[in-house]
Scaffold this active site. Structure first.
Site, mmCIF file in Angstrom:
data_model
loop_
_atom_site.group_PDB
_atom_site.id
_atom_site.type_symbol
_atom_site.label_atom_id
_atom_site.label_comp_id
_atom_site.label_asym_id
_atom_site.label_seq_id
_atom_site.Cartn_x
_atom_site.Cartn_y
_atom_site.Cartn_z
ATOM 1 N N GLY A 246 51.811 42.808 25.263
ATOM 2 C CA GLY A 246 50.356 42.542 24.843
ATOM 3 C C GLY A 246 49.470 43.556 24.843
ATOM 4 N N ASN B 226 51.480 41.575 30.745
ATOM 5 C CA ASN B 226 50.271 41.402 30.635
ATOM 6 C C ASN B 226 50.061 40.339 29.488
ATOM 7 O OD1 ASN B 226 47.321 42.155 30.127
ATOM 8 N ND2 ASN B 226 48.126 42.687 27.900
ATOM 9 N N SER C 54 44.972 36.280 37.606
ATOM 10 C CA SER C 54 43.392 36.050 37.447
ATOM 11 C C SER C 54 43.037 35.451 38.813
ATOM 12 C CB SER C 54 43.404 35.130 36.473
ATOM 13 O OG SER C 54 42.144 34.684 36.354
ATOM 14 N N TYR D 232 45.115 27.220 31.998
ATOM 15 C CA TYR D 232 45.136 28.674 32.355
ATOM 16 C C TYR D 232 45.241 28.677 33.719
ATOM 17 C CZ TYR D 232 43.752 33.567 32.310
ATOM 18 O OH TYR D 232 43.661 35.015 32.487
ATOM 19 N N LYS E 117 48.401 30.590 35.997
ATOM 20 C CA LYS E 117 48.196 31.709 36.796
ATOM 21 C C LYS E 117 48.651 31.285 38.343
ATOM 22 C CE LYS E 117 47.079 34.579 33.503
ATOM 23 N NZ LYS E 117 47.969 35.574 33.131
#
Length: 232
Positions: A11, A86, A140, A155, A159
Site C-alpha cells: 500500500g 501497511n 491503530s 476496522y 486491528k
C-alpha cells in the site's frame, strides 16, 4: 551480501505507505512499492524519482497475488530486510456493531489482518535470509482494548486481531532473529484518515521508518506510537 537494505511496503503508492517509502529512501534503502494497482505504483515511483525504487503489484486480500509478487521479487532480490504490512481498508461508514453484516466484517479482516499474516508467511523465505529482518504491521489506536469503538466495528476488530497476530508472529519468529512490531500512526490526514486529521503522513510514517533503521530492535510483539511502546 550487499549492505544496502531492502524494504517492501504494501500500500505504498499513497498516504502513510508513500511517506514510509520516502523516509526509507532517505536512509539509503532499496525500496519496493507494493501496490494493488501497478499503474498507481509506477506513478508513485516516478514521483519518488530514485533508482533505488521499484514496484510490485500485490493485492494483500488475494493469496494468488501475494504469491505472484513473491515469485517476481524472489528472482530479483537475495533477501528482504524489512516488510511493512501497511495496506488496508476502512469501510465502516454507515455501520456500527449492531448493524454491520458478516460480509463486511469478513472483507475487512481479510484485508487488514489476514493479509498481513499471509504476506508474512509467503515472504518468510526472503526475510529469513536477512541478518535481522523486521516486520512492521500498521495497526491503530482503534485496535487497542481501550480504543475500541462501536461505531467503527470491522476496522476496530481487524486491528485488534492484528495486534494479537503481531504478538503471535513475534513469538514464532524469535528464534529466527526476526522482530515483529505494530505501529499506531495516530489520526493521519490521508485518503483513509480524511482532511481534518491533525497528523501528517510523515508523522504517521516516522515510527515505522525509525523501527526499520535503528541499529537494533530490542522489543518484539509490541505496539508503538511516536517511537514509544504503548499498551495493547
Amino acid at each position: 551480501m550487499n549492505n544496502q537494505k531492502i524494504a517492501l511496503i504494501t500500500g505504498a503508492n499513497r498516504g502513510i505507505g508513500y511517506a514510509i517509502a520516502h523516509g526509507l529512501l532517505k536512509a539509503d534503502f532499496q525500496v519496493i512499492i507494493g501496490s494493488r494497482s501497478l499503474d498507481k505504483g509506477k506513478a508513485a515511483a516516478e514521483q519518488l524519482n530514485s533508482p533505488l525504487v521499484s514496484v510490485v503489484e500485490i493485492d494483500i486480500a488475494e493469496d494468488d497475488s501475494i504469491n505472484k509478487a513473491f515469485n517476481e521479487l524472489n528472482d530479483k532480490i537475495d533477501r528482504l530486510d524489512v516488510l511493512v504490512n501497511n495496506a488496508g481498508i476502512y469501510p465502516d461508514n454507515g455501520f456500527n456493531i449492531l448493524t454491520i453484516n458478516r460480509d463486511l466484517l469478513t472483507k475487512t479482516l481479510n484485508a487488514n489482518t489476514f493479509g498481513a499474516i499471509k504476506t508474512t508467511q509467503i515472504f518468510l523465505p526472503l526475510l529469513e535470509k536477512a541478518d535481522q529482518a523486521r516486520i512492521i504491521n500498521y495497526s491503530s489506536g482503534y485496535g487497542q482494548l481501550a480504543g475500541l469503538s462501536a461505531g467503527v466495528p470491522s476496522y476496530c476488530l481487524s486491528k485488534l486481531t492484528l495486534n494479537g497476530a503481531t504478538i503471535m508472529l513475534a513469538d514464532a519468529l524469535a528464534s529466527k532473529n526476526i522482530t515483529v512490531n505494530a505501529v499506531d500512526p495516530g489520526w493521519v490526514s490521508s485518503d483513509m484518515g480524511g482532511e481534518n486529521a491533525p497528523r501528517t503522513t510523515e508523522q504517521g510514517a516516522d515510527t515505522a521508518v525509525w523501527l526499520a533503521t535503528i541499529d537494533a530492535v530490542k522489543d518484539s510483539g509490541k505496539l508503538w506510537r511516536d517511537r514509544s511502546v504503548v499498551s495493547l
